[in-house]
Design an enzyme around this catalytic site. Structure first.
Site, PDB file in Angstrom:
ATOM      1  N   ARG A  18     -38.842  29.439  69.299  1.00 47.91           N
ATOM      2  CA  ARG A  18     -39.999  28.740  68.704  1.00 47.91           C
ATOM      3  C   ARG A  18     -40.247  29.210  67.281  1.00 47.91           C
ATOM      4  NH1 ARG A  18     -44.773  29.953  71.895  1.00 47.91           N
ATOM      5  NH2 ARG A  18     -43.620  31.839  72.344  1.00 47.91           N
ATOM      6  N   ASN A  36     -43.646  26.281  74.657  1.00 45.62           N
ATOM      7  CA  ASN A  36     -42.956  26.573  75.911  1.00 45.62           C
ATOM      8  C   ASN A  36     -43.524  25.701  77.017  1.00 45.62           C
ATOM      9  OD1 ASN A  36     -41.276  28.591  74.925  1.00 45.62           O
ATOM     10  ND2 ASN A  36     -42.673  30.235  75.450  1.00 45.62           N
TER      11      ASN A  36
END
Length: 89
Positions: A18, A36
């Site tokens: 990320r 997520n």
């Protein structure tokens, strides 16, 4: 301007994925998020010029990311305009 939503499968949680997406997205001048999901995937939502979104998508699909990408599915839509920055969730 477009909105790209991509779902990335593989080993993409807990490996800096990320942060990588956020960094690359910001460099391209995009706004969005990398989140997520409970099923182990990461959802990437970005808005900006189509060419820049396409560049980020190609980065995701190339597999030169932290972890290991096994599949990227995606969709294009009109931008919503509700994204102001690039965040990871």
């Amino acid at each position: 301007m477009v909105r790209l939503t991509a779902w990335v499968s593989g080993t993409v949680q807990g490996v800096g994925f990320r942060a990588y997406v956020r960094s690359r997205g910001r460099r391209l001048g995009l706004v969005g998020s990398a989140t997520n999901l409970a099923d182990g995937r990461v959802e990437v939502i970005v808005e900006g010029p189509r060419a820049d979104c396409q560049t980020l998508l190609e980065m995701l699909r190339a597999g030169h990311t932290p972890g290991r990408t096994t599949q990227v599915t995606y969709s294009w839509s009109p931008p919503s305009g509700d994204l102001l920055n690039f965040v990871r969730k």
